[in-house]
Design a protein around this motif. Structure first.
Motif, PDB file in Angstrom:
ATOM      1  N   ARG A 102      50.136  90.447  81.706  1.00  0.00           N
ATOM      2  CA  ARG A 102      49.655  90.291  80.329  1.00  0.00           C
ATOM      3  C   ARG A 102      49.487  88.827  79.963  1.00  0.00           C
ATOM      4  N   PHE A 103      50.474  88.023  80.317  1.00  0.00           N
ATOM      5  CA  PHE A 103      50.406  86.597  79.983  1.00  0.00           C
ATOM      6  C   PHE A 103      49.147  85.969  80.587  1.00  0.00           C
ATOM      7  N   ALA A 104      48.920  86.210  81.879  1.00  0.00           N
ATOM      8  CA  ALA A 104      47.756  85.606  82.540  1.00  0.00           C
ATOM      9  C   ALA A 104      46.457  86.073  81.903  1.00  0.00           C
ATOM     10  N   SER A 105      46.392  87.345  81.516  1.00  0.00           N
ATOM     11  CA  SER A 105      45.167  87.902  80.956  1.00  0.00           C
ATOM     12  C   SER A 105      44.932  87.499  79.511  1.00  0.00           C
ATOM     13  N   GLU A 106      46.010  87.169  78.800  1.00  0.00           N
ATOM     14  CA  GLU A 106      45.894  86.863  77.379  1.00  0.00           C
ATOM     15  C   GLU A 106      45.952  85.370  77.084  1.00  0.00           C
ATOM     16  N   THR A 107      45.892  84.540  78.134  1.00  0.00           N
ATOM     17  CA  THR A 107      46.058  83.100  77.961  1.00  0.00           C
ATOM     18  C   THR A 107      44.875  82.346  78.542  1.00  0.00           C
ATOM     19  N   ALA A 108      44.423  81.341  77.811  1.00  0.00           N
ATOM     20  CA  ALA A 108      43.432  80.392  78.315  1.00  0.00           C
ATOM     21  C   ALA A 108      44.113  79.040  78.493  1.00  0.00           C
ATOM     22  N   LEU A 109      43.683  78.307  79.516  1.00  0.00           N
ATOM     23  CA  LEU A 109      44.254  76.988  79.789  1.00  0.00           C
ATOM     24  C   LEU A 109      43.167  75.938  79.623  1.00  0.00           C
ATOM     25  N   LEU A 110      43.462  74.931  78.820  1.00  0.00           N
ATOM     26  CA  LEU A 110      42.563  73.795  78.584  1.00  0.00           C
ATOM     27  C   LEU A 110      43.293  72.518  78.970  1.00  0.00           C
ATOM     28  N   TRP A 111      42.653  71.698  79.810  1.00  0.00           N
ATOM     29  CA  TRP A 111      43.189  70.359  80.095  1.00  0.00           C
ATOM     30  C   TRP A 111      42.212  69.350  79.523  1.00  0.00           C
TER      31      TRP A 111
END
Length: 288
Positions: free
Chosen positions: A58-67
């Protein structure tokens, strides 16, 4: 919530389980390539250790990562990018300072750099060495946040890129100084958490982001202030009309290496900007 750096249930503390890659990307070839990637396994081990398998998915699917990369910080455009992301409905749930060393540059872009020139590698190293970047984790109320944020990011080619894309808002001038990085899908979110952060940093960020109610800007404020403080007095580099470096590098390559390692931050940033417009980025001599 009890936080473990790695391991879960009755498993050995040293387990590095394979992530269910086929559930985390729509690309079957990518799933095959990434399933045994040590960065994917390390990131997945952290998520499972902190959250358990079901919640890790769930965490991986519900999270976006921005650098927000060091070049956007040096250019003074971090605030504009964050405002555009918020305008698109993304809600930050965690943030951290993120540095990349030369090994991290290669780990992050291992696929994209397979035909890179020496100049491209050295320029990316020099960008990373400018200082810290800002890593932000987001959710989106309409789901699929990684896909949405990557679409919003825009192409690395300024030609034809939407004016309201993140890279356009940041003022990205070319394919090297792209200013903004996002994880393309949930599998990349897992992998890139391991690229950017140590075991403990990663576990703490995952735990706090998972427990976070949509809090908005306060999640970002402290690390953002630290990033901004690391780039004092960086001037906006002026476009150069200089031609490309000749195929016979010789003294030009020596000058390039010297310039991008200048001792002062402002000098290095100006040199990186100038050379990014001159050198070939691929081994066929092109800028693509």
């Amino acid at each position: 919530m009890t936080m473990h750096v790695m391991g879960t249930g009755g498993a050995s503390w040293g387990d590095m389980p394979e992530a269910p890659a086929h559930l985390l990307t729509k690309d079957p070839v990518k799933a095959l390539l990434y399933v045994a990637d040590p960065m994917v396994r390390e990131g997945w081990a952290t998520l499972v250790g902190v959250l358990g398998v079901r919640e890790a998915l769930r965490f991986a699917s519900e999270t976006a990562l921005l650098w927000l990369r060091p070049d956007v910080a040096a250019a003074g455009a971090v605030g504009e990018v964050l405002d555009r992301v918020a305008e698109a409905g993304f809600v930050p749930v965690g943030a951290n300072i993120a540095h990349l060393d030369r090994g991290g540059v290669r780990a992050l872009w291992w696929w994209q750099l397979k035909r890179a020139t020496a100049e491209r590698l050295l320029l990316l190293e020099a960008v990373a060495a400018l200082g810290p970047g800002l890593l932000v984790l987001y959710r989106h109320p309409d789901g699929e946040p990684a896909d949405r944020l990557t679409w919003l990011k825009g192409s690395n080619d300024p030609e034809g890129r939407p004016a309201d894309s993140l890279r356009s808002v940041a003022g990205s001038p070319n394919r090297l100084l792209t200013m903004v990085h996002t994880s393309d899908d949930p599998l990349d979110v897992i992998r890139e958490l391991a690229v950017f952060l140590s075991w403990r940093e990663r576990a703490e960020l995952v735990a706090s982001a998972w427990a976070s109610s949509p809090a908005g800007a306060p999640v970002i404020e402290a690390p953002l202030a630290e990033v901004r403080a690391a780039y004092p007095g960086c001037p906006v580099p002026q476009p150069t009309t200089a031609g490309r470096v000749p195929q016979q590098r010789g003294e030009a390559f020596a000058a390039f290496v010297r310039d991008v390692a200048a001792p002062r931050l402002a000098q290095r940033w100006a040199a990186i900007s100038a050379w990014s417009r001159r050198v070939p980025l691929l081994n066929d001599g092109s800028a693509r």
